[in-house]
Design an enzyme around this catalytic site. Structure first.
Site, mmCIF file in Angstrom:
data_model
loop_
_atom_site.group_PDB
_atom_site.id
_atom_site.type_symbol
_atom_site.label_atom_id
_atom_site.label_comp_id
_atom_site.label_asym_id
_atom_site.label_seq_id
_atom_site.Cartn_x
_atom_site.Cartn_y
_atom_site.Cartn_z
ATOM 1 N NE ARG A 4 -53.024 15.080 -79.685
ATOM 2 C CZ ARG A 4 -51.823 15.315 -79.308
ATOM 3 N NH1 ARG A 4 -51.210 15.092 -78.217
ATOM 4 N NH2 ARG A 4 -50.749 16.031 -80.376
ATOM 5 N NE ARG B 46 -44.553 19.722 -76.890
ATOM 6 C CZ ARG B 46 -44.539 19.620 -75.452
ATOM 7 N NH1 ARG B 46 -43.917 20.745 -75.344
ATOM 8 N NH2 ARG B 46 -44.735 18.626 -74.892
ATOM 9 C CB THR B 47 -50.850 19.304 -80.493
ATOM 10 O OG1 THR B 47 -49.670 18.583 -80.644
ATOM 11 C CG2 THR B 47 -51.708 19.225 -81.873
ATOM 12 C CG HIS C 219 -49.440 14.671 -84.651
ATOM 13 N ND1 HIS C 219 -50.081 15.746 -84.881
ATOM 14 C CD2 HIS C 219 -48.819 14.873 -83.619
ATOM 15 C CE1 HIS C 219 -49.970 16.488 -83.916
ATOM 16 N NE2 HIS C 219 -49.362 16.024 -83.056
ATOM 17 C CE LYS D 1 -73.222 14.480 -70.061
ATOM 18 N NZ LYS D 1 -73.922 15.602 -70.605
#
Lengths: 304, 139
Positions: free
Chosen positions: A101, A51-52, A129, A80
């Site tokens: 995120r 969703r986000t 959030h 890496k």
């Protein structure tokens, strides 16, 4: 230039303005379809999301902008061993705005320190959030017609549930809000989340019993017990089914209760609830796109 | 026991007995080439026993950061053999790389180069929280 790493980065007045803007976008989408033409949003998702990430991307496309980025850490130079700081310095060269995120708490704060374009925290571990909170606030405003004078029940994983932490921080700034915190002992709200409650002298109670408080709630905000936050699988298995909302439990609730959930759900809301008019969680998902459109316009300082 | 007085430097007094080495390490005094005296378990009317550190050099460090370790410490600045200032360190607004964040979910747990920064969030409770993850600092 400004960054949004926590909901407290926005004043109540700014949140109200964002909600108004989101409602205007819903009513007049055509007015905004070219607002971010030639602008690019980078979505840097070190952790999975449906969703986000997709709502950020849909939001930018609906504003006429473009999107670049990655949807898992393995698809970036993080695999890496590249630091957040170096990744952000790089992405700042390519995009006008970053939504990030990360599974580690505070990563967006690091990003904001090094970025030369605005950074939005799209979720950092179990911490914050803020755009989910904006989504939740828009949902409550749309469903209830107000953001104050109500009893908000928060249920499930209140320890690692970042959406819960941000929502408490935001809603305790509105008058007449009372919180009921419903969780197992092991998943209670962390002490730092209770600081704004205590400072603002906001009434709250903690309980382990959902049924007994159900009749008093105006909002029931369900959360998932998140497997990915546990270091110990046994703890997760022991706690995962602590609260399941069933039609029988919902019978105890007010007729105008709104059942919210940031999604994804696993089994904490029975599928039968989806048909109940009090189920608000899929509408919540749609509102998420509109409030992110409003936030993008604000951070890019686009007048539309 | 006699320790020579100093001409230009710093005397850190009223250190809790046993805490001098923590401050010695914190200020990295082992790296100095000037005379440094550590007096442990000195008799004190106020404290019973205390530690004292005398540094025969003007250090370019933020001594207020000592306020995190113990705000009751007294700092005396000495110039030309005279005490020119005596004060207690204030709790610093931020402290950097003095303590480490112990939250395994914090970004500092995987990015070794990041400074460990803590913000003063409650002056009355002497409470610091990680700049990144907001975990409470443990002394």
């Amino acid at each position: 230039m400004r960054h949004i790493t926590a909901i407290s980065d926005l004043s109540v007045q700014e949140i109200d303005a964002l909600i108004m803007k989101a409602r205007d976008i819903m009513a007049n989408p055509g007015r905004y379809q070219e607002a971010c033409r030639h602008k690019k949003l980078a979505t840097l998702f070190y952790e999975p999301s449906t969703r986000t990430r997709l709502s950020f991307e849909a939001a930018m496309y609906e504003l006429g902008g473009q999107v670049l980025g990655f949807s898992q850490a393995e698809a970036s130079s993080a695999a890496k061993g590249e630091s957040v700081a170096d990744t952000i310095r790089t992405i700042s060269c390519y995009a006008d705005l970053i939504a990030m995120r990360h599974h580690k708490e505070g990563a967006p704060t690091v990003a904001a320190h090094y970025a030369t374009v605005p950074v939005i925290n799209a979720g950092d571990g179990g911490h914050n959030h803020p755009t989910q909170t904006l989504t939740d606030l828009l949902t409550i405003q749309m469903e209830k017609g107000r953001l104050g004078n109500m009893t908000v029940g928060l249920c499930g994983d209140l320890k690692f549930g970042r959406t819960v932490h941000s929502l408490i921080e935001a809603m305790c700034r509105y008058p007449g809000v009372r919180f009921v915190l419903i969780s197992p002992e092991e998943l209670k709200v962390p002490s730092y989340v209770k600081i704004p409650l205590k400072q603002g002298q906001v009434p709250y109670e903690q309980t382990t019993d959902l049924q007994s408080v159900m009749p008093r709630l105006d909002i029931l905000y369900m959360t998932r017990v998140q497997r990915e936050r546990f270091f110990n699988e046994d703890d997760y298995i022991r706690l995962k089914d602590s609260y399941i909302l069933t039609p029988a439990k919902l019978e105890l609730a007010k007729p105008d209760l709104s059942v919210m959930h940031p999604l994804p759900r696993v089994n904490e809301i029975a599928l039968a609830i989806d048909q109940d008019p009090r189920a608000t969680y899929f509408k919540q998902t749609l509102y998420g796109k509109y409030i992110r459109m409003a936030l993008i316009l604000m951070l890019l300082e686009v007048q539309a | 026991m006699n320790i020579d007085s100093i001409n230009n430097g710093i005397v850190i007094d009223h250190i809790k007995a046993g805490q001098a080495m923590q401050i010695y390490d914190f200020l990295n005094l082992g790296a100095l080439d000037c005379p440094v005296a550590i007096i442990k378990n000195a008799v004190s009317n106020k404290m019973g026993r205390k530690d004292i550190i005398k540094i025969d050099s003007v250090l370019d460090v933020d001594l207020n950061a000592l306020g995190y370790i113990d705000p009751a410490i007294t700092i005396n600045l000495i110039k030309d053999g005279e005490r020119v200032r005596k004060y207690h360190p204030e709790l610093p607004a931020t402290i950097t790389n003095i303590i480490r964040c112990r939250n395994p979910r914090c970004i500092t747990s995987i990015e070794q180069e990041l400074p460990h920064v803590f913000k003063l969030t409650d002056r009355e409770k002497d409470e610091y929280r990680c700049l990144y993850c907001e975990s409470k600092a443990g002394k």
